[in-house]
Design an enzyme around this catalytic site. Sequence first.
Site, short mmCIF file in Angstrom:
data_model
loop_
_atom_site.label_atom_id
_atom_site.label_comp_id
_atom_site.label_asym_id
_atom_site.label_seq_id
_atom_site.Cartn_x
_atom_site.Cartn_y
_atom_site.Cartn_z
N SER A 172 0.84 -1.21 0.00
CA SER A 172 0.00 0.00 0.00
C SER A 172 0.87 1.25 0.00
CB SER A 172 -0.92 0.01 1.22
OG SER A 172 -1.85 -1.05 1.17
N ARG A 226 0.46 7.95 5.85
CA ARG A 226 -0.48 7.30 6.76
C ARG A 226 -1.89 7.87 6.60
NH1 ARG A 226 -0.49 2.54 8.75
NH2 ARG A 226 1.72 2.78 9.23
N HIS A 230 -3.24 6.50 3.37
CA HIS A 230 -3.56 5.09 3.58
C HIS A 230 -4.88 4.93 4.33
CE1 HIS A 230 -3.08 1.10 5.66
NE2 HIS A 230 -2.68 0.76 4.45
#
Length: 215
Positions: free
Chosen positions: A12, A37, A40
């Site tokens: 990812s 982050r 994501h």
Amino acid sequence: MILKPEDIEKESFRIIEGLLAKEGLNFPEEVLPLVKRVIHTTGDVSIATDLVFHPQALSEGIKALKKGASIFCDVKMVASGINHKGLARLGGKVYCFIDDEEVQAKAQKTGLTRAICAVEKALANNEIDIFAIGNAPTALLALLKAVEEGAPPPRLIIGVPVGFVGAAEYKALLVKKSPAPYISLLGTRGGSTIAVALVNALIKLALEDENSQAC
């Protein structure tokens, strides 16, 4: 087929790095873990265009966490999502006063939001180093007003509340006037999951920094 959690996350982040490069979105190396982050967490690379970082946000956040920072969360969803085990290893604590009886009583008596009253209780506590606000725009406004009126600024403000009433305005005010380092997401987008992603990314960096110094 990728099935292992660690491999899924690794892939990812590889994809996210490629998307950032494709969109021409450049960030300082030190904040990239937080940017990735958030992307994501949301599945939305365009959200990176609205992320803003005070120049000292990362350094102050990590320093505070390594010294056992206490974190105020505006709602239980933020508080429950934080990496409590990692934070405890650093000596930190989480505070969330949204369901506190005193806060509820004050909100009912004054007609103010519980979020405002929770921030007031947190400031009276004098133990909060980091404010993580992901849901309630009025919590961010209350914090900014209190600091403007003389309350000691926290070490870091993570101000990413979501909404169509006040959220964009108060986040713009944070970026324009905050005497404290901040991380924010401009506009109406935001939310508890984004606040959690940012806090947990900082906790991870603080733990990594501590471990590297111990070696």
